[in-house]
Design a protein around this motif. Structure first.
Motif, mmCIF file in Angstrom:
data_model
loop_
_atom_site.group_PDB
_atom_site.id
_atom_site.type_symbol
_atom_site.label_atom_id
_atom_site.label_comp_id
_atom_site.label_asym_id
_atom_site.label_seq_id
_atom_site.Cartn_x
_atom_site.Cartn_y
_atom_site.Cartn_z
ATOM 1 N N ALA A 198 9.381 4.554 4.307
ATOM 2 C CA ALA A 198 7.912 4.050 4.548
ATOM 3 C C ALA A 198 8.199 2.619 5.449
ATOM 4 C CB ALA A 198 7.151 4.023 3.273
ATOM 5 N N VAL A 199 8.710 2.574 6.465
ATOM 6 C CA VAL A 199 8.886 1.589 7.071
ATOM 7 C C VAL A 199 8.101 1.205 8.422
ATOM 8 C CG1 VAL A 199 10.689 -0.111 8.198
ATOM 9 C CG2 VAL A 199 11.317 1.075 6.223
ATOM 10 N N GLY A 258 0.947 12.909 6.166
ATOM 11 C CA GLY A 258 -0.297 12.757 6.660
ATOM 12 C C GLY A 258 -1.505 13.638 6.048
ATOM 13 N N LEU A 270 22.054 -0.736 4.118
ATOM 14 C CA LEU A 270 20.814 0.275 3.543
ATOM 15 C C LEU A 270 21.597 1.414 3.332
ATOM 16 C CD1 LEU A 270 17.784 1.238 3.367
ATOM 17 C CD2 LEU A 270 17.992 1.482 6.005
ATOM 18 N N LEU A 288 14.944 4.990 12.008
ATOM 19 C CA LEU A 288 15.654 4.069 11.058
ATOM 20 C C LEU A 288 16.703 4.821 10.295
ATOM 21 C CD1 LEU A 288 15.697 1.183 9.943
ATOM 22 C CD2 LEU A 288 14.585 1.987 8.006
ATOM 23 N N HIS A 291 14.668 -2.972 1.365
ATOM 24 C CA HIS A 291 13.913 -3.783 2.301
ATOM 25 C C HIS A 291 14.544 -4.444 3.203
ATOM 26 C CE1 HIS A 291 14.944 -6.582 -0.715
ATOM 27 N NE2 HIS A 291 14.400 -5.685 -1.669
ATOM 28 N N VAL A 313 7.448 8.979 5.600
ATOM 29 C CA VAL A 313 6.079 8.528 5.404
ATOM 30 C C VAL A 313 5.776 7.903 6.863
ATOM 31 C CG1 VAL A 313 4.557 7.054 4.481
ATOM 32 C CG2 VAL A 313 6.140 7.972 3.047
ATOM 33 N N GLY A 314 6.727 7.437 7.633
ATOM 34 C CA GLY A 314 6.389 6.795 8.863
ATOM 35 C C GLY A 314 5.898 7.403 9.933
ATOM 36 N N ILE A 354 0.761 -1.160 0.124
ATOM 37 C CA ILE A 354 -0.072 -0.084 -0.090
ATOM 38 C C ILE A 354 0.774 1.270 0.005
ATOM 39 C CG2 ILE A 354 -2.138 -1.097 1.141
ATOM 40 C CD1 ILE A 354 -1.386 0.377 3.494
ATOM 41 N N VAL A 355 2.313 1.086 0.292
ATOM 42 C CA VAL A 355 2.958 2.328 0.463
ATOM 43 C C VAL A 355 4.122 2.248 -0.659
ATOM 44 C CG1 VAL A 355 3.919 3.942 1.959
ATOM 45 C CG2 VAL A 355 2.055 2.791 2.572
HETATM 46 P P1 NAP Z 1 4.210 -2.287 6.634
HETATM 47 O O1 NAP Z 1 3.145 -2.805 5.693
HETATM 48 O O2 NAP Z 1 4.487 -2.734 7.875
HETATM 49 O O3 NAP Z 1 5.490 -2.426 5.382
HETATM 50 C C1 NAP Z 1 6.987 -1.797 6.072
HETATM 51 C C2 NAP Z 1 7.799 -2.010 5.074
HETATM 52 O O4 NAP Z 1 9.232 -1.713 5.471
HETATM 53 C C3 NAP Z 1 8.248 -3.555 4.734
HETATM 54 O O5 NAP Z 1 8.119 -3.552 3.176
HETATM 55 C C4 NAP Z 1 9.177 -4.125 5.224
HETATM 56 O O6 NAP Z 1 9.916 -5.395 4.723
HETATM 57 C C5 NAP Z 1 10.075 -2.924 5.398
HETATM 58 N N1 NAP Z 1 11.169 -3.047 6.502
HETATM 59 C C6 NAP Z 1 11.055 -3.557 7.740
HETATM 60 N N2 NAP Z 1 12.061 -3.250 8.296
HETATM 61 C C7 NAP Z 1 13.113 -2.548 7.435
HETATM 62 C C8 NAP Z 1 14.332 -2.374 7.687
HETATM 63 N N3 NAP Z 1 15.148 -2.455 8.652
HETATM 64 N N4 NAP Z 1 14.833 -1.657 6.376
HETATM 65 C C9 NAP Z 1 14.218 -1.561 5.416
HETATM 66 N N5 NAP Z 1 12.945 -2.049 5.228
HETATM 67 C C10 NAP Z 1 12.335 -2.202 6.230
HETATM 68 O O7 NAP Z 1 3.882 -0.701 6.851
HETATM 69 P P2 NAP Z 1 3.184 0.339 5.757
HETATM 70 O O8 NAP Z 1 1.770 0.157 5.745
HETATM 71 O O9 NAP Z 1 3.984 0.187 4.569
HETATM 72 O O10 NAP Z 1 3.403 1.634 6.594
HETATM 73 C C11 NAP Z 1 4.944 2.076 6.830
HETATM 74 C C12 NAP Z 1 4.761 3.207 7.684
HETATM 75 O O11 NAP Z 1 4.158 4.394 7.038
HETATM 76 C C13 NAP Z 1 4.163 2.984 8.969
HETATM 77 O O12 NAP Z 1 4.687 3.902 10.007
HETATM 78 C C14 NAP Z 1 2.849 3.615 8.976
HETATM 79 O O13 NAP Z 1 2.347 3.892 9.942
HETATM 80 C C15 NAP Z 1 3.048 4.864 7.850
HETATM 81 N N6 NAP Z 1 1.960 5.261 7.276
HETATM 82 C C16 NAP Z 1 1.913 6.749 7.082
HETATM 83 C C17 NAP Z 1 0.797 6.919 6.155
HETATM 84 C C18 NAP Z 1 0.452 8.628 6.012
HETATM 85 O O14 NAP Z 1 -0.321 8.969 5.567
HETATM 86 N N7 NAP Z 1 1.529 9.296 6.525
HETATM 87 C C19 NAP Z 1 0.086 6.165 5.408
HETATM 88 C C20 NAP Z 1 0.377 4.745 5.560
HETATM 89 C C21 NAP Z 1 1.204 4.291 6.166
HETATM 90 P P3 NAP Z 1 9.226 -6.658 4.823
HETATM 91 O O15 NAP Z 1 7.822 -6.650 4.500
HETATM 92 O O16 NAP Z 1 10.061 -7.340 3.857
HETATM 93 O O17 NAP Z 1 9.456 -7.076 6.513
#
Ligand code: NAP
Length: 280
Positions: free
Chosen positions: A206-207, A261, A193, A212, A187, A227-228, A167-168
């Protein structure tokens, strides 16, 4: 260098002004956005409040449907199917997180693609590969909008997206690829990284891991989009990017909160108006 802050609140306000005009052009017919939530989640409630306020400003009616905790996947899908049939409902958004046992993919796929204003139905996700999706995923569209707002030529820019969620991360990578930037997606399998982030002209993180990315991982002058959304040690909301060290290095930086956001909410409303037939 001290980065210029990419003010998402201001950008969102500018967008809402444009959206209000597009809404007025649709005349007196109702434009309704329905938010569906199962149970009550404090994080989702904050999002819903923000969405309600922004929708009201634009002239979109927002209806909040709270289904009781214990609602199962089939019941939720049925509720969505009823909304799919209601002609005055332009858009449907399902608030996350969903309770255990409910598969978000099943739920998202149940929304009629033309009412999927979050842009997460497989048909809309697939359409972003065709360059001009009608309903792009909101957060990806927001990140793109923030980057384009800097006025920097994206063609040939080294772009690094950290995070590859459906989704992101992935849609952001595809949208930025359309600008002919050279996109690398990092990822959990990425070896070092820092080797990637340090050469990024545009860095999108966006993690969901506070801090990080630190300033020493950022190329001087880079555009950094954070994005986080994480809860910091003191309870405050923080991003994935360590703000204090990065603001000294980057050329542009989105704050958290107040960056991606608010623009994401504006994109949700833009999609709702598009779903209702507006050209915007
Ligand atoms: P998610 O589904 O948990 O995906 C996180 C991603 O980061 C996954 O692809 C994961 O890889 C990867 N990752 C984890 N650890 C990592 C590392 N150490 N180094 C590099 N990549 C790593 O989360 P998401 O839905 O994409 O959301 C990400 C963040 O954005 C969250 O904090 C969420 O709250 C935020 N967000 C904000 C908005 C906004 O409007 N501002 C909207 C949506 C989400 P794997 O899958 O391979 O583990």
């Amino acid at each position: 260098m001290t980065a210029q802050l990419l003010d998402g609140k201001q950008l969102a306000q500018d967008l809402r002004r444009q959206l209000r005009v597009a809404r007025q052009a649709l005349g007196s017919r109702p434009v309704r956005l329905v938010s569906v939530e199962v149970g009550q989640n404090p994080a989702a409630d904050v999002y819903v409040r923000n969405q309600l306020r922004a929708a009201g400003e634009v002239g979109i009616e927002m209806e909040v449907s709270n289904l009781p905790l214990g609602t199962d996947e089939a019941q939720l899908v049925r509720a969505i199917e009823v909304l799919n049939e209601r002609p005055e409902v332009a858009g449907v958004i399902v608030q996350r997180p969903l309770p255990p046992g409910i598969d978000p993919r099943v739920v998202q796929s149940a929304i009629a693609p033309h009412k999927d204003v979050e842009g997460m139905h497989p048909a809309n996700m697939g359409a972003i590969l065709y360059r001009e999706p009608l309903l792009p995923p909101c957060t990806a569209a927001a990140a793109q909008h923030l980057i384009v707002s800097t006025g920097i030529d994206l063609r040939g820019a080294e772009t690094v997206v950290v995070g590859h969620s459906e989704i992101v991360g992935k849609p952001i990578a595809v949208l930025l690829l359309h600008h002919l930037s050279t996109v690398t997606v990092c990822h959990v399998g990425t070896r070092r990284l820092i080797d990637h982030t340090r050469r990024a002209d545009i860095l999108v993180v966006a993690v969901g891991k506070a801090g990080l990315v630190h300033g020493d991982m950022v190329k001087p002058g880079a555009i950094v989009v954070d994005v986080g959304i994480n809860q910091g040690a003191d309870g405050r909301i923080v991003g994935d990017v360590h703000f204090a060290s990065t603001v000294e290095v980057a050329g542009f930086l989105t704050p958290v909160p107040g960056g991606v956001g608010p623009v994401t909410v504006a994109m949700l409303l833009r999609n709702t108006l598009r779903a209702a037939g507006a050209t915007v």
